[in-house]
Design a protein around this motif. Structure first.
Motif, PDB file in Angstrom:
ATOM      1  N   THR A  46       0.829  -1.200   0.000  1.00 33.12           N
ATOM      2  CA  THR A  46       0.000   0.000   0.000  1.00 33.12           C
ATOM      3  C   THR A  46       0.867   1.254   0.000  1.00 33.12           C
ATOM      4  O   THR A  46       2.065   1.188   0.260  1.00 33.12           O
ATOM      5  N   ARG A  47       0.216   2.379  -0.259  1.00 33.97           N
ATOM      6  CA  ARG A  47       0.909   3.665  -0.232  1.00 33.97           C
ATOM      7  C   ARG A  47       1.541   3.885   1.139  1.00 33.97           C
ATOM      8  O   ARG A  47       2.684   4.332   1.249  1.00 33.97           O
ATOM      9  N   GLN A  48       0.823   3.553   2.187  1.00 35.47           N
ATOM     10  CA  GLN A  48       1.320   3.765   3.540  1.00 35.47           C
ATOM     11  C   GLN A  48       2.575   2.931   3.800  1.00 35.47           C
ATOM     12  O   GLN A  48       3.522   3.411   4.424  1.00 35.47           O
ATOM     13  N   THR A  49       2.575   1.706   3.317  1.00 41.83           N
ATOM     14  CA  THR A  49       3.748   0.847   3.477  1.00 41.83           C
ATOM     15  C   THR A  49       4.933   1.429   2.721  1.00 41.83           C
ATOM     16  O   THR A  49       6.045   1.500   3.249  1.00 41.83           O
ATOM     17  N   LEU A  50       4.702   1.868   1.490  1.00 40.25           N
ATOM     18  CA  LEU A  50       5.785   2.412   0.676  1.00 40.25           C
ATOM     19  C   LEU A  50       6.356   3.688   1.282  1.00 40.25           C
ATOM     20  O   LEU A  50       7.565   3.913   1.252  1.00 40.25           O
ATOM     21  N   GLN A  51       5.497   4.522   1.859  1.00 38.93           N
ATOM     22  CA  GLN A  51       5.954   5.788   2.423  1.00 38.93           C
ATOM     23  C   GLN A  51       6.790   5.615   3.683  1.00 38.93           C
ATOM     24  O   GLN A  51       7.507   6.525   4.077  1.00 38.93           O
ATOM     25  N   LYS A  52       6.736   4.466   4.307  1.00 39.04           N
ATOM     26  CA  LYS A  52       7.548   4.211   5.499  1.00 39.04           C
ATOM     27  C   LYS A  52       9.033   4.114   5.159  1.00 39.04           C
ATOM     28  O   LYS A  52       9.874   4.316   6.020  1.00 39.04           O
ATOM     29  N   TYR A  53       9.337   3.782   3.923  1.00 38.36           N
ATOM     30  CA  TYR A  53      10.726   3.587   3.513  1.00 38.36           C
ATOM     31  C   TYR A  53      11.258   4.871   2.890  1.00 38.36           C
ATOM     32  O   TYR A  53      10.771   5.335   1.853  1.00 38.36           O
ATOM     33  N   ALA A  54      12.275   5.453   3.515  1.00 34.32           N
ATOM     34  CA  ALA A  54      12.805   6.752   3.098  1.00 34.32           C
ATOM     35  C   ALA A  54      13.303   6.727   1.652  1.00 34.32           C
ATOM     36  O   ALA A  54      13.079   7.692   0.906  1.00 34.32           O
ATOM     37  N   ARG A  55      13.947   5.655   1.238  1.00 34.42           N
ATOM     38  CA  ARG A  55      14.463   5.583  -0.144  1.00 34.42           C
ATOM     39  C   ARG A  55      13.330   5.652  -1.156  1.00 34.42           C
ATOM     40  O   ARG A  55      13.438   6.331  -2.177  1.00 34.42           O
ATOM     41  N   ILE A  56      12.253   4.946  -0.888  1.00 37.74           N
ATOM     42  CA  ILE A  56      11.108   4.948  -1.804  1.00 37.74           C
ATOM     43  C   ILE A  56      10.442   6.315  -1.798  1.00 37.74           C
ATOM     44  O   ILE A  56      10.145   6.878  -2.846  1.00 37.74           O
ATOM     45  N   LYS A  57      10.217   6.871  -0.621  1.00 34.54           N
ATOM     46  CA  LYS A  57       9.567   8.179  -0.500  1.00 34.54           C
ATOM     47  C   LYS A  57      10.388   9.258  -1.207  1.00 34.54           C
ATOM     48  O   LYS A  57       9.841  10.077  -1.943  1.00 34.54           O
TER      49      LYS A  57
END
Length: 139
Positions: A46-57
């Motif tokens: 999910t978007r929320q899961t992806l946003q937890k990772y600084a590299r992805i964000k």
């Protein structure tokens, strides 16, 4: 339940962002669908899961940073022959990757300074190494 991503998963997702098509709008929903299709994640994170990772964000934010510049490049590509379009697309992707890696490197260097300072101040301990720098005005 939140999906946990490995370092390899994060690297693959960041690569998707590096090679995101210039003429396609970048959104979290579209990124999640691309991850599900290209990396065969079922269900997609999910978007929320992806946003937890600084590299992805950070890679996502860099991809969203200048949508007008992306459109200008896209319009100039329409006038190019196919072989040059492919080359230009590759150049754009590599420039995007370079920008992302330079930002990641800068962030890692900043983290190293924090760790170095705290290692000297407290001795070697992971909990201590992750503390922020103290305010110099109180010394």
């Amino acid at each position: 339940m939140a999906q946990h991503l490995t370092d390899k998963d994060i690297e693959n997702i960041v690569e998707i962002l590096d090679y995101w098509p210039i003429d396609e709008k970048l959104t979290w929903d579209r990124l999640c669908k691309a991850i599900e299709i290209q990396l065969e994640f079922v269900p997609a994170p999910t978007r929320q899961t992806l946003q937890k990772y600084a590299r992805i964000k950070n890679a996502f934010d860099l991809g969203k940073k200048s949508p007008t510049a992306r459109l200008i490049i896209s319009k100039t590509q329409e006038k190019l022959p196919a072989s040059l379009k492919i080359a230009q697309s590759r150049i754009n992707a590599l420039e995007s990757k370079l920008d992302r890696l330079e930002k990641e490197n800068s962030m890692l260097l900043e983290q190293f300074v924090v760790w170095q300072y705290n290692a000297h101040k407290y001795g070697v301990s992971m909990a201590k190494l992750n503390e922020p720098l103290s305010n110099k005005s109180t010394d």
